[in-house]
Design a protein around this motif. Structure first.
Motif, short mmCIF file in Angstrom:
data_model
loop_
_atom_site.label_atom_id
_atom_site.label_comp_id
_atom_site.label_asym_id
_atom_site.label_seq_id
_atom_site.Cartn_x
_atom_site.Cartn_y
_atom_site.Cartn_z
N ALA A 23 0.83 -1.21 0.00
CA ALA A 23 0.00 0.00 0.00
C ALA A 23 0.86 1.25 0.00
O ALA A 23 0.53 2.23 -0.68
CB ALA A 23 -0.93 -0.02 1.22
N SER A 26 1.70 2.61 -3.23
CA SER A 26 0.69 3.39 -3.97
C SER A 26 0.89 4.89 -3.80
O SER A 26 0.27 5.68 -4.52
CB SER A 26 -0.72 3.00 -3.50
OG SER A 26 -0.96 3.51 -2.19
N ASP A 28 3.72 6.34 -4.41
CA ASP A 28 4.79 6.78 -5.31
C ASP A 28 4.36 7.89 -6.27
O ASP A 28 5.12 8.84 -6.47
CB ASP A 28 5.34 5.58 -6.09
CG ASP A 28 6.17 4.65 -5.21
OD1 ASP A 28 6.51 5.05 -4.07
OD2 ASP A 28 6.46 3.51 -5.64
N ASP A 58 -5.71 6.65 -1.82
CA ASP A 58 -5.03 5.61 -2.59
C ASP A 58 -4.30 4.63 -1.67
O ASP A 58 -4.27 3.42 -1.93
CB ASP A 58 -4.05 6.24 -3.57
CG ASP A 58 -4.76 6.96 -4.71
OD1 ASP A 58 -6.00 6.90 -4.78
OD2 ASP A 58 -4.06 7.60 -5.52
N LEU A 59 -3.70 5.15 -0.60
CA LEU A 59 -3.04 4.29 0.38
C LEU A 59 -4.02 3.30 0.98
O LEU A 59 -3.77 2.09 1.03
CB LEU A 59 -2.40 5.14 1.48
CG LEU A 59 -1.77 4.40 2.66
CD1 LEU A 59 -0.50 3.68 2.22
CD2 LEU A 59 -1.48 5.37 3.81
N CYS A 61 -7.11 2.41 -0.10
CA CYS A 61 -7.74 1.51 -1.08
C CYS A 61 -6.78 0.41 -1.52
O CYS A 61 -7.21 -0.73 -1.76
CB CYS A 61 -8.23 2.31 -2.28
SG CYS A 61 -9.71 3.29 -1.96
N ALA A 62 -5.49 0.72 -1.62
CA ALA A 62 -4.52 -0.30 -2.01
C ALA A 62 -4.51 -1.43 -0.99
O ALA A 62 -4.40 -2.61 -1.36
CB ALA A 62 -3.13 0.32 -2.13
#
Length: 202
Positions: A23, A26, A28, A58-59, A61-62
């Motif tokens: 996660a 994500s 990056d 995004d963190l 959800c990953a």
């Protein structure tokens, strides 16, 4: 203005190390716009709120896409008087303070309506703390009015508000609450807990 978040991720899995490290990868695409520091307790993200919230989304959800019950806790702050101004944190997104409170509510609602749908159902509870504002309750009541018409509102709880829905609109609701209310240059803090794939929902 200084703005940032301390974020901790908790996947309920024996493979929690792999899920957490995957996660973090994500983040990056956001590293050119955020200062990111990870230690054994949390990940610090420093940058403008309009970047912080999509990065946190995004963190989370990953990790949630692993399918395991996953929670995340974040303490988000802007304008802390104990932190120096940082150029990476500007500009602060959100409705202009030239707008009335009612106009800000409508502007925030309009932004949430355009949020991307990510097909990841999440639940959130959060509290907003506008500090050093003479009429802070006006700002809180305005935020509550926005939340109740945001399309992501679930219910009011003791000391917090619960949201539910797709991760895209829900995180945008958090972002608009954070940037749309409280004094422009004042200190504002938010306490957020996010959950996905909870067995309680079955």
């Amino acid at each position: 203005m200084f703005s940032g978040a301390q974020v901790s991720l908790y996947p309920m899995s024996d493979d929690f190390v792999g899920i957490i490290l995957g996660a973090i990868g994500s983040l990056d695409p956001w590293r050119d716009r955020l200062r990111i520091e990870t230690d054994s307790l949390s990940t610090l993200m420093v940058g403008p709120p309009d970047v912080l919230f999509p990065a946190m989304r995004d963190l989370f959800c990953a990790a949630a896409r692993s399918g395991v019950h996953t929670t995340m806790h974040a303490t988000v702050s802007r304008g802390c008087p104990g932190e120096p101004d940082d150029p990476i944190c500007t500009p602060v997104a959100g409705p202009s303070r030239d707008l009335s409170l009612a106009e800000r509510v409508e502007a925030c609602r309009a932004v949430v309506a355009t949020a991307p749908v990510l097909e990841q159902e999440i639940s959130v509870q959060f509290s907003l703390y506008p500090l050093g504002v003479g009429h802070h309750m006006d700002e809180i009541y305005g935020c509550i009015e926005f939340l109740k018409t945001s399309g992501t509102f679930l219910r009011s709880k003791n000391f917090c508000t619960a949201l539910r829905g797709d991760a895209g609109p829900v995180f945008e609701t958090l972002s608009q609450a954070f940037t749309g209310f409280g004094a422009t240059a004042g200190h504002l803090a938010m306490d957020v807990t996010v959950s996905a794939n909870s067995p309680s929902d079955r």
